[in-house]
Design an enzyme around this catalytic site. Structure first.
Site, mmCIF file in Angstrom:
data_model
loop_
_atom_site.group_PDB
_atom_site.id
_atom_site.type_symbol
_atom_site.label_atom_id
_atom_site.label_comp_id
_atom_site.label_asym_id
_atom_site.label_seq_id
_atom_site.Cartn_x
_atom_site.Cartn_y
_atom_site.Cartn_z
ATOM 1 N N THR A 122 0.829 -1.206 0.000
ATOM 2 C CA THR A 122 0.000 0.000 0.000
ATOM 3 C C THR A 122 0.871 1.267 0.000
ATOM 4 O OG1 THR A 122 -1.534 -1.289 1.330
ATOM 5 C CG2 THR A 122 -1.956 1.080 1.185
ATOM 6 N N ARG A 154 13.130 -0.932 -12.853
ATOM 7 C CA ARG A 154 12.851 -0.025 -13.975
ATOM 8 C C ARG A 154 14.150 0.607 -14.481
ATOM 9 N NH1 ARG A 154 7.404 2.424 -11.077
ATOM 10 N NH2 ARG A 154 5.897 1.124 -12.167
ATOM 11 N N HIS A 178 10.297 5.462 -2.003
ATOM 12 C CA HIS A 178 9.609 5.088 -3.239
ATOM 13 C C HIS A 178 8.735 6.300 -3.577
ATOM 14 C CE1 HIS A 178 7.286 3.000 -6.234
ATOM 15 N NE2 HIS A 178 6.169 3.105 -5.544
HETATM 16 P P1 NAP Z 1 -7.490 -1.554 -6.140
HETATM 17 O O1 NAP Z 1 -7.615 -2.436 -7.316
HETATM 18 O O2 NAP Z 1 -8.397 -0.383 -6.038
HETATM 19 O O3 NAP Z 1 -7.675 -2.448 -4.831
HETATM 20 C C1 NAP Z 1 -7.727 -1.866 -3.580
HETATM 21 C C2 NAP Z 1 -7.868 -2.922 -2.522
HETATM 22 O O4 NAP Z 1 -7.936 -2.280 -1.258
HETATM 23 C C3 NAP Z 1 -9.163 -3.722 -2.681
HETATM 24 O O5 NAP Z 1 -8.960 -5.036 -2.206
HETATM 25 C C4 NAP Z 1 -10.116 -2.947 -1.780
HETATM 26 O O6 NAP Z 1 -11.140 -3.744 -1.249
HETATM 27 C C5 NAP Z 1 -9.176 -2.567 -0.646
HETATM 28 N N1 NAP Z 1 -9.671 -1.407 0.070
HETATM 29 C C6 NAP Z 1 -9.960 -0.167 -0.427
HETATM 30 N N2 NAP Z 1 -10.410 0.643 0.567
HETATM 31 C C7 NAP Z 1 -10.419 -0.107 1.699
HETATM 32 C C8 NAP Z 1 -10.801 0.158 3.039
HETATM 33 N N3 NAP Z 1 -11.250 1.364 3.432
HETATM 34 N N4 NAP Z 1 -10.683 -0.852 3.949
HETATM 35 C C9 NAP Z 1 -10.232 -2.066 3.579
HETATM 36 N N5 NAP Z 1 -9.856 -2.374 2.311
HETATM 37 C C10 NAP Z 1 -9.956 -1.407 1.384
HETATM 38 O O7 NAP Z 1 -5.997 -1.004 -5.979
HETATM 39 P P2 NAP Z 1 -4.622 -1.685 -6.452
HETATM 40 O O8 NAP Z 1 -4.269 -1.180 -7.800
HETATM 41 O O9 NAP Z 1 -4.700 -3.158 -6.220
HETATM 42 O O10 NAP Z 1 -3.596 -1.009 -5.424
HETATM 43 C C11 NAP Z 1 -3.646 -1.332 -4.060
HETATM 44 C C12 NAP Z 1 -2.610 -0.512 -3.258
HETATM 45 O O11 NAP Z 1 -1.305 -0.861 -3.693
HETATM 46 C C13 NAP Z 1 -2.729 1.009 -3.444
HETATM 47 O O12 NAP Z 1 -2.437 1.656 -2.236
HETATM 48 C C14 NAP Z 1 -1.651 1.317 -4.463
HETATM 49 O O13 NAP Z 1 -1.202 2.652 -4.406
HETATM 50 C C15 NAP Z 1 -0.596 0.331 -4.013
HETATM 51 N N6 NAP Z 1 0.420 0.028 -5.016
HETATM 52 C C16 NAP Z 1 1.708 0.125 -4.615
HETATM 53 C C17 NAP Z 1 2.716 -0.114 -5.519
HETATM 54 C C18 NAP Z 1 4.149 0.017 -5.060
HETATM 55 O O14 NAP Z 1 5.058 0.033 -5.886
HETATM 56 N N7 NAP Z 1 4.392 0.077 -3.763
HETATM 57 C C19 NAP Z 1 2.409 -0.437 -6.837
HETATM 58 C C20 NAP Z 1 1.061 -0.562 -7.207
HETATM 59 C C21 NAP Z 1 0.066 -0.328 -6.282
HETATM 60 P P3 NAP Z 1 -12.641 -3.723 -1.888
HETATM 61 O O15 NAP Z 1 -12.579 -4.598 -3.087
HETATM 62 O O16 NAP Z 1 -13.471 -4.263 -0.791
HETATM 63 O O17 NAP Z 1 -12.965 -2.284 -2.235
#
Ligand code: NAP
Length: 316
Positions: A122, A154, A178
């Site tokens: 996250t 990258r 990051h």
């Molecule tokens: P996504 O498809 O929108 O999925 C979000 C996930 O979080 C879903 O499982 C959603 O559950 C859950 N969620 C959202 N709000 C919530 C809440 N209030 N309480 C509990 N669960 C909640 O997003 P994604 O693309 O998979 O990305 C997920 C996270 O990874 C983001 O924070 C993103 O910025 C991060 N990320 C980090 C990197 C990195 O390099 N570190 C790279 C890519 C992504 P529901 O289905 O129930 O809504």
């Protein structure tokens, strides 16, 4: 053999990781975890995965759930729950919103699987890793974040393209946050085992341009297709493989360090780290003067946001 649990399995990154990781023979069980109310979706996802594994000939068991008891017995837990970054948002803008979500799950992991290894995805990932470590109450070597591992990959790809060599010939690292203050370690960059500055073409490497490309890569992808999935997903899968197969690799991930440059309170930030089945262990390295300066700046950026985040989380 390992049980891997994905918290946030209903999300794009979480579901891709679950699928990618199931190809590793050491992953015996995959638990798809999500929030209460999503049981039907998770059930469907689990069945879809089972069909995929059957077609592939993979022997991974799939379970799913929304009750914290499902986390018991996990060897590795990947936390991807959170609101994804919008195109006009920096990773740091997300901090407060996602910290509340991460705190809640970190406490759950600390109760149910304190001996697991928790990998935080996250964003903003360095802040979220510190939050997860603090509120899970777990040992520092058991909690780490994806950090700049993907950024390092990258940059590796940019250099391989420039020198026209296979990516495996390039070793490089991006340390620090990051985010915008990330720091390329040119002093630790080699092509075919040769330090980059010792190559005749070194002066022509468009270093600034490459780093800008790496920094903007996530935004570019989000603007084009809405989210980054395969890059982070496979970077996470590599980390899981490294742990379950005890590969003992040195990767650049976000771990807690308490070096002089950070202060005794410690923060999570990316540095070269030994990644093993037993956990993650940051390695102190020599850095060039300009790298130390840039890394200190990165530390301050993280500390500043972390202070604000803790002041709000600790109020409740
Ligand atoms: P996504 O498809 O929108 O999925 C979000 C996930 O979080 C879903 O499982 C959603 O559950 C859950 N969620 C959202 N709000 C919530 C809440 N209030 N309480 C509990 N669960 C909640 O997003 P994604 O693309 O998979 O990305 C997920 C996270 O990874 C983001 O924070 C993103 O910025 C991060 N990320 C980090 C990197 C990195 O390099 N570190 C790279 C890519 C992504 P529901 O289905 O129930 O809504």
């Amino acid at each position: 053999m390992a049980k891997v649990t994905i918290i946030g399995a209903t999300g794009q990154v979480g579901s891709y990781v679950a699928h990618a990781v199931s190809q590793f023979p050491h992953v015996q069980e995959m638990c798809l975890f999500g929030r209460v109310g999503n049981e039907k979706y998770l059930d469907g996802l689990a069945h879809d995965m089972m069909d995929s594994f059957a077609a592939r000939g993979t022997n991974t068991r799939v379970s799913f759930g929304t009750n914290e008891k499902e986390l018991r017995g996990s060897d590795i837990i990947v936390l991807t729950s959170g609101v994804p970054r919008k195109a006009d948002q920096t990773r740091l803008d997300l901090a407060l919103e996602n910290a509340k979500i991460v705190k809640q799950y970190a406490e759950m992991v600390g109760r149910m699987a304190p001996d697991s290894i928790l990998i935080v995805i996250t964003n903003p990932v360095d802040i979220m890793t510190s939050v997860a470590l603090k509120y899970s109450g777990m040992m520092p070597h058991r909690v780490f974040g994806l950090g700049t591992h993907l950024d390092s990959m990258r940059l590796k790809a940019c250099l391989a393209e420039f020198f026209n060599v296979h990516v495996s010939e390039v070793h490089t690292r991006i340390i620090g946050e990051h985010g915008d203050s990330m720091v390329p370690m040119w002093s630790a960059t080699t092509i075919g085992g040769i330090q980059i500055d010792n190559l005749l073409g070194a002066a022509k490497v468009p270093r600034e341009e490459m780093i800008e490309r790496v920094k903007n890569s996530g935004t570019y992808i989000i603007q084009s297709k809405g989210s980054t999935v395969y890059g982070p997903g496979d970077a996470i899968a590599t980390l899981i493989k490294t742990i379950v197969e005890d590969e003992n690799r040195m990767l650049t991930v976000s771990t807690q360090i308490r070096w002089d440059i950070v202060g005794q309170e410690g923060i999570c930030i990316s540095v070269p780290t030994r990644v093993t089945r037993g956990g993650v262990f940051p390695i102190a390295v020599w850095m060039a003067d300009d790298e130390v300066k840039a890394f200190s700046n990165s530390v301050e950026v993280i500390k500043d946001v972390l202070k604000k985040v803790y002041s709000i989380l600790d109020k409740k």
